[in-house]
Design an enzyme around this catalytic site. Structure first.
Site, PDB file in Angstrom:
ATOM      1  N   GLU A 118       0.833  -1.224   0.000  1.00 48.14           N
ATOM      2  CA  GLU A 118       0.000   0.000   0.000  1.00 48.14           C
ATOM      3  C   GLU A 118       0.862   1.267   0.000  1.00 48.14           C
ATOM      4  O   GLU A 118       0.682   2.107  -0.887  1.00 48.14           O
ATOM      5  CB  GLU A 118      -1.037  -0.066   1.137  1.00 48.14           C
ATOM      6  CG  GLU A 118      -2.156  -1.026   0.740  1.00 48.14           C
ATOM      7  CD  GLU A 118      -2.781  -1.813   1.882  1.00 48.14           C
ATOM      8  OE1 GLU A 118      -2.594  -1.428   3.049  1.00 48.14           O
ATOM      9  OE2 GLU A 118      -3.462  -2.818   1.607  1.00 48.14           O
ATOM     10  N   GLY A 191      -6.380  -8.456  -0.018  1.00 46.42           N
ATOM     11  CA  GLY A 191      -7.719  -7.893   0.141  1.00 46.42           C
ATOM     12  C   GLY A 191      -8.689  -8.267  -0.963  1.00 46.42           C
ATOM     13  O   GLY A 191      -9.753  -7.661  -1.094  1.00 46.42           O
TER      14      GLY A 191
HETATM   15  P1  PGA Z   1      -5.360  -9.316   3.454  1.00 45.54           P
HETATM   16  O1  PGA Z   1      -4.143  -8.264   3.605  1.00 45.54           O
HETATM   17  O2  PGA Z   1      -5.104 -10.447   4.418  1.00 45.54           O
HETATM   18  O3  PGA Z   1      -6.589  -8.528   3.812  1.00 45.54           O
HETATM   19  O4  PGA Z   1      -5.356  -9.784   2.046  1.00 45.54           O
HETATM   20  C1  PGA Z   1      -2.823  -8.714   3.708  1.00 45.54           C
HETATM   21  C2  PGA Z   1      -1.881  -7.544   3.864  1.00 45.54           C
HETATM   22  O5  PGA Z   1      -2.172  -6.452   3.361  1.00 45.54           O
HETATM   23  O6  PGA Z   1      -0.820  -7.675   4.505  1.00 45.54           O
END
Ligand code: PGA
Length: 261
Positions: A118, A191
């Site tokens: 991110e 995600g």
């Molecule tokens: P997620 O996120 O388990 O919601 O896919 C993983 C992460 O961003 O570390």
């Protein structure tokens, strides 16, 4: 106190005459979720569910900065450690919105996530910055959890291994592999509910281990880890733990992940 079960991987490695030094690290990344009140409620429900966990399993949560202090005062479990969601390389200075290592140490933070996809995507974090953050964590006695991973387009073009190799080489340059966690997080699996096939994830984790050249470096998988896929993921030879986003926000689902079979 009830006797804790021994990990199957530990038994296999002992049987093969290999020294087992790789710890299992199950980490939750709360991202921009959880107020102080929600943190307190989470811990009230979560801590009893991890009480009997094997001591070789280290459970880590990265709350938002505003909840770290609450987390530290309400978490009395020996197995539960705090991570920060980032770390700067200076102790102080004009770096708006950043967090310094000494600020984290004051709250007993033990790990620092760096290079998550991110901040790489939204704030154009470079491998060079990630490397400075990882080194800053190690210099200050925190263990960096360095995230690497390819996009869907890169994977479809057959570039996954090349991208991961570049991120590992540049992001980890000059770091100490004995005090390091690398999280392989294919970006297309974060995600989205799409998990990378456990065998494919294991292959990349093995590649990362060989690039680092240190057999005992801890390597996690991350990307849509849930209670229904954790057992298969953790049965893989080169996956030593997981980095969990969404499913770490619920105490029951994160406890099920921490108590994988
Ligand atoms: P997620 O996120 O388990 O919601 O896919 C993983 C992460 O961003 O570390």
């Amino acid at each position: 106190m009830r006797k804790r079960p021994i990990e199957l991987k530990v038994i296999i490695r002992c049987f093969l005459g290999l020294n087992f030094v790789r710890q299992t690290v199950i980490a939750g990344n709360w991202k921009m979720h959880m107020t102080c009140a929600e943190t307190k409620n989470f811990l009230k429900d979560f801590i009893p569910l991890i009480e009997n966990i094997n001591t070789n399993r280290n459970i880590v949560i990265a709350p938002p900065y505003t909840a770290i202090s609450t987390f530290a005062s309400f978490s009395n479990s020996m197995n539960l450690n705090i991570a920060s969601q980032n770390i700067h390389w200076e102790d102080s200075g004009a770096f708006t919105a950043e967090i310094s290592p000494i600020m984290l140490l004051e709250h007993n933070v033990k790990y620092a996530i760096v290079g998550h996809s991110e901040p790489r995507k939204y704030f154009s974090e470079s491998d060079e910055q990630i490397n400075k953050r990882a080194k800053s964590a190690q210099t200050n006695g925190l263990t960096p959890i360095v995230c690497v991973g390819e996009t869907l387009e890169q994977r479809e073009r057959g570039e996954a291994e090349r991208i991961i190799s570049r991120q590992v080489e540049q992001g980890l340059e000059g770091t100490n592999p004995e005090d390091l966690i690398v999280a392989y997080e294919p970006i297309w699996a974060i995600g989205t509910g799409k998990t990378c096939e456990a065998k494919d994830a294991n292959k990349i984790c093995k590649l990362i281990r060989s690039l680092i050249g240190y057999e005992d470096v801890i390597i996690q998988y991350g990307g849509s880890v849930k209670p229904n896929n954790i057992d298969e993921i953790m049965s893989m030879s080169d996956i030593d733990g997981v980095l969990v986003g969404g499913a770490s926000l619920n105490p029951i689902s994160f406890a099920r992940i921490a108590n994988f079979k």
